[in-house]
Design a protein around this motif. Structure first.
Motif, short mmCIF file in Angstrom:
data_model
loop_
_atom_site.label_atom_id
_atom_site.label_comp_id
_atom_site.label_asym_id
_atom_site.label_seq_id
_atom_site.Cartn_x
_atom_site.Cartn_y
_atom_site.Cartn_z
N ALA A 114 1.39 6.63 -1.32
CA ALA A 114 1.94 5.94 -2.57
C ALA A 114 1.59 4.19 -2.14
O ALA A 114 2.31 3.59 -1.20
N ASP A 115 1.61 3.68 -3.65
CA ASP A 115 1.11 2.37 -3.49
C ASP A 115 2.60 1.68 -4.62
O ASP A 115 2.17 1.74 -5.43
N LEU A 116 3.71 1.95 -3.70
CA LEU A 116 4.58 1.68 -4.54
C LEU A 116 4.53 -0.11 -5.10
O LEU A 116 5.49 -0.04 -6.66
N GLU A 117 3.42 -1.24 -5.17
CA GLU A 117 3.89 -1.90 -5.77
C GLU A 117 3.09 -2.17 -6.87
O GLU A 117 3.32 -2.42 -8.07
N ALA A 118 2.41 -1.31 -6.61
CA ALA A 118 1.12 -0.69 -7.75
C ALA A 118 1.94 -0.47 -8.63
O ALA A 118 1.69 -0.56 -9.84
#
Length: 203
Positions: free
Chosen positions: A86-90
């Motif tokens: 998962a792209d936590l920043e996005a």
């Protein structure tokens, strides 16, 4: 720290359950959909989101973080394995609130490093719905987790019934999740009302 929308947290596998349980007063519902084609999956999520808006439900989507971003879902729930990709920043940039599953101290440490909006602990009791590599945690572990995470909201899940709601809340859970105690009940709408009454009696 943000508080959770409600002390009860049904977990369902179709949009129709969001409609039924939302109409009965549930305001914090997780949609956990598995084994669907991409088209069916997106249609199910969109239908659930529409029902959630209709009833004022805070919808939590399990797993599909790209769809959560694209569709503007309120919350995303991820397991530990989902954190690998998962792209936590996005997710954060999209304004989506994040819940993370934990089953051990190592997983809790990893979860807290991601700065989630809530942490879930389970299974509190044995559960038949998912094969779990971890045994029952017990309500004592809820108390321990709450002491470790402080003001961060804590969700209890796994083998929970109406009778077990109060012990979870008393042990430190801020919200209590269940699957079959709602979706396999003879009167799911009545069960939502019973859970809400039980949760409010604690206050």
């Amino acid at each position: 720290m943000t508080s959770l929308p409600q002390k009860i947290y049904p977990v369902v596998d179709t949009a129709l359950w969001v409609d039924r349980l939302g109409s009965a007063g549930a305001r914090f519902i997780q949609l956990r959909v598995k084994d669907r084609s991409p088209e069916d999956l997106l249609a199910e999520i969109r239908a659930a989101h529409a029902f959630a808006k209709k009833h004022g439900v805070c919808l939590v989507l399990n797993d599909y973080w790209q769809i959560a971003i694209a569709e503007g879902i309120d919350y995303l729930h991820l397991g530990q394995e989902d954190l690998d990709t998962a792209d936590l920043e996005a997710i954060r940039k999209a304004g989506i609130r994040l819940g993370l599953s934990t089953h051990s101290h190592e997983e809790l440490t990893r979860a807290l490093a991601c700065k989630p909006d809530y942490v879930a602990l389970g299974p509190i009791w044995p559960t038949r719905l998912k094969k779990m590599p971890f045994g029952p945690q017990g309500t004592e572990r809820l108390t321990e987790w709450k002491a470790l995470i402080g003001d961060l909201p804590l969700v209890a899940i796994g083998g929970i019934t109406l009778e077990r709601l109060r012990p979870c809340l008393d042990a430190g859970a801020d919200s209590v999740a269940a699957v079959s105690d709602f979706t396999q009940h003879a009167d799911p709408e009545g069960q939502v009302k019973a859970w809400l009454a039980e949760a409010d009696r604690r206050a």
